[in-house]
Scaffold this motif. Structure first.
Motif, mmCIF file in Angstrom:
data_model
loop_
_atom_site.group_PDB
_atom_site.id
_atom_site.type_symbol
_atom_site.label_atom_id
_atom_site.label_comp_id
_atom_site.label_asym_id
_atom_site.label_seq_id
_atom_site.Cartn_x
_atom_site.Cartn_y
_atom_site.Cartn_z
ATOM 1 N N SER A 33 74.380 -67.542 17.922
ATOM 2 C CA SER A 33 75.754 -67.309 17.760
ATOM 3 C C SER A 33 76.239 -67.068 16.333
ATOM 4 C CB SER A 33 76.557 -68.361 18.246
ATOM 5 O OG SER A 33 76.374 -69.605 17.603
ATOM 6 N N LYS A 34 75.205 -67.185 15.303
ATOM 7 C CA LYS A 34 75.303 -67.309 13.968
ATOM 8 C C LYS A 34 74.779 -65.762 13.335
ATOM 9 C CE LYS A 34 75.429 -72.049 13.270
ATOM 10 N NZ LYS A 34 76.557 -72.261 12.724
ATOM 11 N N SER A 35 75.277 -64.958 12.514
ATOM 12 C CA SER A 35 74.719 -63.857 11.953
ATOM 13 C C SER A 35 73.639 -64.174 10.899
ATOM 14 C CB SER A 35 75.731 -63.008 11.075
ATOM 15 O OG SER A 35 76.157 -63.683 9.999
ATOM 16 N N ILE A 36 72.764 -63.594 10.823
ATOM 17 C CA ILE A 36 71.541 -63.754 10.024
ATOM 18 C C ILE A 36 72.148 -63.998 8.502
ATOM 19 C CG2 ILE A 36 71.101 -61.335 9.789
ATOM 20 C CD1 ILE A 36 68.418 -64.235 9.686
ATOM 21 N N ASP A 37 73.002 -63.455 8.168
ATOM 22 C CA ASP A 37 73.677 -63.296 6.833
ATOM 23 C C ASP A 37 74.153 -64.902 6.654
ATOM 24 O OD1 ASP A 37 72.678 -60.892 5.753
ATOM 25 O OD2 ASP A 37 74.675 -60.033 6.369
ATOM 26 N N ASP A 38 74.815 -65.169 7.651
ATOM 27 C CA ASP A 38 75.638 -66.510 7.398
ATOM 28 C C ASP A 38 74.409 -67.814 7.436
ATOM 29 O OD1 ASP A 38 78.310 -65.716 7.537
ATOM 30 O OD2 ASP A 38 78.479 -65.900 9.704
ATOM 31 N N ARG A 39 73.394 -67.430 8.279
ATOM 32 C CA ARG A 39 72.360 -68.607 8.412
ATOM 33 C C ARG A 39 71.708 -68.694 7.035
ATOM 34 N NH1 ARG A 39 69.185 -67.290 13.019
ATOM 35 N NH2 ARG A 39 67.874 -68.856 12.388
ATOM 36 N N ARG A 40 71.590 -67.438 6.421
ATOM 37 C CA ARG A 40 70.636 -67.350 5.060
ATOM 38 C C ARG A 40 71.486 -68.105 3.953
ATOM 39 N NH1 ARG A 40 68.762 -61.236 5.542
ATOM 40 N NH2 ARG A 40 66.719 -61.512 6.541
ATOM 41 N N LYS A 41 72.810 -67.686 4.061
ATOM 42 C CA LYS A 41 73.967 -68.372 3.080
ATOM 43 C C LYS A 41 73.838 -70.158 3.357
ATOM 44 C CE LYS A 41 76.944 -64.847 2.787
ATOM 45 N NZ LYS A 41 78.353 -64.424 3.002
ATOM 46 N N LEU A 42 73.316 -70.357 4.332
ATOM 47 C CA LEU A 42 73.285 -71.986 4.640
ATOM 48 C C LEU A 42 72.083 -72.843 4.836
ATOM 49 C CD1 LEU A 42 76.328 -72.207 7.623
ATOM 50 C CD2 LEU A 42 76.260 -72.891 5.197
ATOM 51 N N GLY A 43 70.986 -71.545 4.692
ATOM 52 C CA GLY A 43 69.777 -71.997 4.787
ATOM 53 C C GLY A 43 69.055 -72.481 6.211
ATOM 54 N N GLN A 44 69.695 -72.000 7.334
ATOM 55 C CA GLN A 44 69.373 -72.291 8.559
ATOM 56 C C GLN A 44 68.452 -71.662 9.229
ATOM 57 O OE1 GLN A 44 73.433 -72.395 10.025
ATOM 58 N NE2 GLN A 44 73.800 -74.544 9.853
ATOM 59 N N PHE A 45 67.059 -72.213 9.068
ATOM 60 C CA PHE A 45 66.018 -71.688 9.813
ATOM 61 C C PHE A 45 65.109 -72.769 10.532
ATOM 62 C CE2 PHE A 45 66.715 -69.395 5.551
ATOM 63 C CZ PHE A 45 66.862 -67.965 6.220
ATOM 64 N N SER A 46 65.570 -72.846 11.761
ATOM 65 C CA SER A 46 65.051 -73.872 12.619
ATOM 66 C C SER A 46 63.461 -73.702 12.717
ATOM 67 C CB SER A 46 65.631 -73.765 14.087
ATOM 68 O OG SER A 46 67.055 -73.773 14.000
ATOM 69 N N THR A 47 62.950 -74.968 12.866
ATOM 70 C CA THR A 47 61.506 -75.069 13.021
ATOM 71 C C THR A 47 61.191 -74.843 14.394
ATOM 72 O OG1 THR A 47 61.712 -76.821 11.115
ATOM 73 C CG2 THR A 47 59.804 -76.785 12.337
ATOM 74 N N PRO A 48 60.097 -74.061 14.496
ATOM 75 C CA PRO A 48 59.498 -73.944 15.887
ATOM 76 C C PRO A 48 58.690 -75.265 16.323
ATOM 77 C CG PRO A 48 58.941 -71.941 14.450
ATOM 78 C CD PRO A 48 59.445 -73.103 13.730
ATOM 79 N N TYR A 49 59.043 -75.564 17.682
ATOM 80 C CA TYR A 49 58.446 -77.103 18.069
ATOM 81 C C TYR A 49 57.137 -77.105 18.018
ATOM 82 C CZ TYR A 49 57.375 -81.094 20.838
ATOM 83 O OH TYR A 49 56.843 -82.231 21.229
ATOM 84 N N LYS A 50 56.300 -76.269 18.263
ATOM 85 C CA LYS A 50 54.664 -76.343 18.067
ATOM 86 C C LYS A 50 54.281 -76.586 16.483
ATOM 87 C CE LYS A 50 52.954 -75.862 22.035
ATOM 88 N NZ LYS A 50 52.252 -77.021 22.545
ATOM 89 N N LEU A 51 55.135 -75.977 15.430
ATOM 90 C CA LEU A 51 54.924 -76.361 14.046
ATOM 91 C C LEU A 51 55.494 -77.676 13.791
ATOM 92 C CD1 LEU A 51 54.001 -75.264 11.169
ATOM 93 C CD2 LEU A 51 56.368 -74.362 11.068
ATOM 94 N N ALA A 52 56.616 -78.054 14.236
ATOM 95 C CA ALA A 52 56.841 -79.476 14.221
ATOM 96 C C ALA A 52 56.133 -80.554 14.628
ATOM 97 C CB ALA A 52 58.558 -79.654 14.691
ATOM 98 N N GLU A 53 55.391 -80.265 15.703
ATOM 99 C CA GLU A 53 54.554 -81.076 16.194
ATOM 100 C C GLU A 53 53.251 -81.201 15.524
ATOM 101 O OE1 GLU A 53 53.334 -81.589 21.198
ATOM 102 O OE2 GLU A 53 52.970 -79.792 20.273
ATOM 103 N N GLU A 54 52.630 -80.306 15.170
ATOM 104 C CA GLU A 54 51.493 -80.121 14.103
ATOM 105 C C GLU A 54 51.961 -81.018 12.859
ATOM 106 O OE1 GLU A 54 49.407 -77.481 10.632
ATOM 107 O OE2 GLU A 54 50.513 -76.520 12.434
#
Length: 517
Positions: A33-54
């Protein structure tokens, strides 16, 4: 709010696979629902679950106690918390707190996790005071680059870090650097911290303060750097690492583990480095592949900085407006005397030697030109109506852009003298080749900031003045600089993209130029 052991939520049995499925779906909806530009400005890059699990699995094993008090300063939808519930089990988690500034992500986390016992706060972590201290912090802080932070925000963040940690961060530091320092007061003695952050801090100047914190304010345990060719985040080309430290100060020398590629438990390479060696080394991304350099100050080396002043090409403020082809200039009826030749960006320049015609124009097709008019507006309006009309077409959009509006006259350009020697400073290595290109410019064309301009210092100037053929010898030497030396001074981003800054290029060894000077 202190959840403590009295909270019954952590003792309950939950369908974690079901909750994780819901979290993943809801997070995807919010992300989309958010544009990639808006997410970059807010630094919102969600962590993939498998990476979080590791990451969580490794962090839990570092704890010296079975009792976990967990804190995350930017919880998002709760990927790390989801992994913690799955790995540690309800009985080990005594308390948990998560802060999230974004209302949508906060509501998502609240809907999914509030019944599990976690204390969730919709607040700005930077200005939130801790209710208690925690023994496990694992997070992926917002990757907000410095140019997205206002001057007021930079000053406020810098003041807070200086007050709380006694460390001065550069104005070029990203928001994640401030988060690391400001989280210190939330850590209990001997707490374990794991930070999923860009690995660029290990190489750049603003990272010096972060490295000072890791070496002198806490006990640095391990840095695991993921292979940049395997991008961790599909929406961010960033080279990622996880920094692990313990909240204690060790006075004596100790070993720090550096690992690369694969996973925490099964890396492709690993090496133990002494803290005392890390203090001396500018570039930590050389580990674990390479040895520590015994003398890293370049004081006894002959480098490009001895022979060249290295500057970025000019920044127009709006390339689409100020740079145009000869055909467009003719179509608009603009006076060519207000234009100077400019080379296309390196990706579109198919030659490494730009030849010139008798008028100094680059022998390229198509040719591009920069509008460079230094006259006052009144004179342009009166004597050059076509140029005036074109400039008026840029008032609404171009004149309001950051760089243009900061100039005395919005259409006035930076001035850069022409030079023979150019360098593209970003690229990917192919078949053992160099990530940068050294280009010989025999024309009167200037370049934009997609290039570096190498201006010969006095000794090379004299050599060229005595014999013009020296420029070709210099060019050959530049092209034959050892690729490893360039890569050692630069940095690497997601997808294998390599980049080098002017001050880093100046440190690249190039002793062969002595013979010409």
């Amino acid at each position: 709010m202190d959840m403590g052991t009295s909270n019954q939520g952590f003792g309950a049995t939950w369908d974690l696979s079901g909750l994780e499925h819901i979290r993943f779906f809801k997070q995807a909806v919010i992300d989309n629902s958010k544009s990639i530009d808006d997410r970059r400005k807010l630094g919102q890059f969600s962590t993939p679950y498998k990476l979080a699990e590791e990451i969580v699995s490794f962090g839990v094993n570092l704890l010296s106690t079975d009792k976990i008090s967990f804190f995350e300063p930017c919880i998002g939808s709760g990927a790390f918390y989801s992994a913690l519930l799955s790995i540690a089990g309800n009985n080990r988690i005594q308390s948990a707190t998560g802060i999230e500034i974004d209302r949508e992500y906060f509501e998502c986390a609240k809907d999914i996790w509030s019944d599990t016992g976690i204390n969730l706060l919709n607040a700005d972590f930077v200005s939130t005071k801790p209710d208690r201290q925690y023994n496990l912090l694992i997070t992926n802080p917002p990757y907000v680059r410095h140019h997205y932070l206002s001057q007021e925000a930079k000053i406020s963040l810098s003041d807070a870090v200086k007050k709380e940690a006694g460390i001065t961060l550069s104005g070029l530091a990203g928001l994640y650097c401030h988060f690391i320092m400001l989280a210190h007061k939330w850590l209990a003695p001997n707490a374990i911290s794991g930070w999923l952050i860009p690995s660029e801090f290990m190489d750049v100047n603003y990272g010096k303060a972060v490295k000072d914190y890791l070496l002198n304010h806490v006990h640095l345990l391990k840095i695991h750097r993921y292979d940049p060719k395997n991008v961790m985040f599909s929406d961010a080309l960033v080279s990622s690492c996880v920094v692990w430290f313990k909240n204690e100060i060790i006075d004596c020398d100790y070993d720090v583990e550096f690992t690369f590629g694969g996973t925490h438990e099964q890396p492709q390479r690993k090496k133990l480095l002494k803290k005392s060696d890390l203090v001396k080394e500018r570039k930590w991304t050389r580990f674990p592949e390479k040895e520590c350099r015994k003398n890293d100050n370049n004081s006894n080396k002959i480098t490009l900085g001895n022979f060249f002043e290295i500057k970025r090409g000019l920044v127009t403020g709006d390339n689409d407006f100020f740079i145009m082809s000869r055909e467009k200039i003719s179509e608009l009826g603009l006076d060519m005397s207000f234009f100077k030749p400019v080379l296309p960006s390196p990706r579109y320049l198919k030659t490494d030697c730009v030849h010139s015609d008798s008028k100094g124009m680059p022998q390229l097709d198509p040719q591009y030109f920069l509008l460079d008019c230094e006259l006052p507006e009144s004179e342009i309006e009166q004597n050059h109506p076509a140029i005036w009309r074109y400039l008026q077409s840029g008032i609404e959009k171009t004149s309001g852009k950051y760089l243009c509006r900061s100039r005395k006259k919005w259409y006035w350009q930076e001035q850069r003298p022409v030079t023979y020697f150019l360098c593209s400073y970003m690229g990917r290595c192919k078949s053992g080749g160099s990530p940068v290109r050294f280009i010989l410019n025999l024309s009167n064309a200037i370049v934009t900031n997609s290039y570096f301009m190498l201006y010969p210092k006095e000794q090379l100037k004299k050599a060229i003045a005595n014999n013009q053929n020296v420029v070709f010898k210099i060019w050959e030497i530049l092209k034959n600089i050892n690729t490893d030396n360039i890569e050692e001074e630069g940095r690497i981003y997601g997808g294998g993209l390599r980049k080098i800054e002017p001050n880093e290029l100046s440190k690249v060894p190039c002793g062969d130029l002595i013979s010409l000077s």
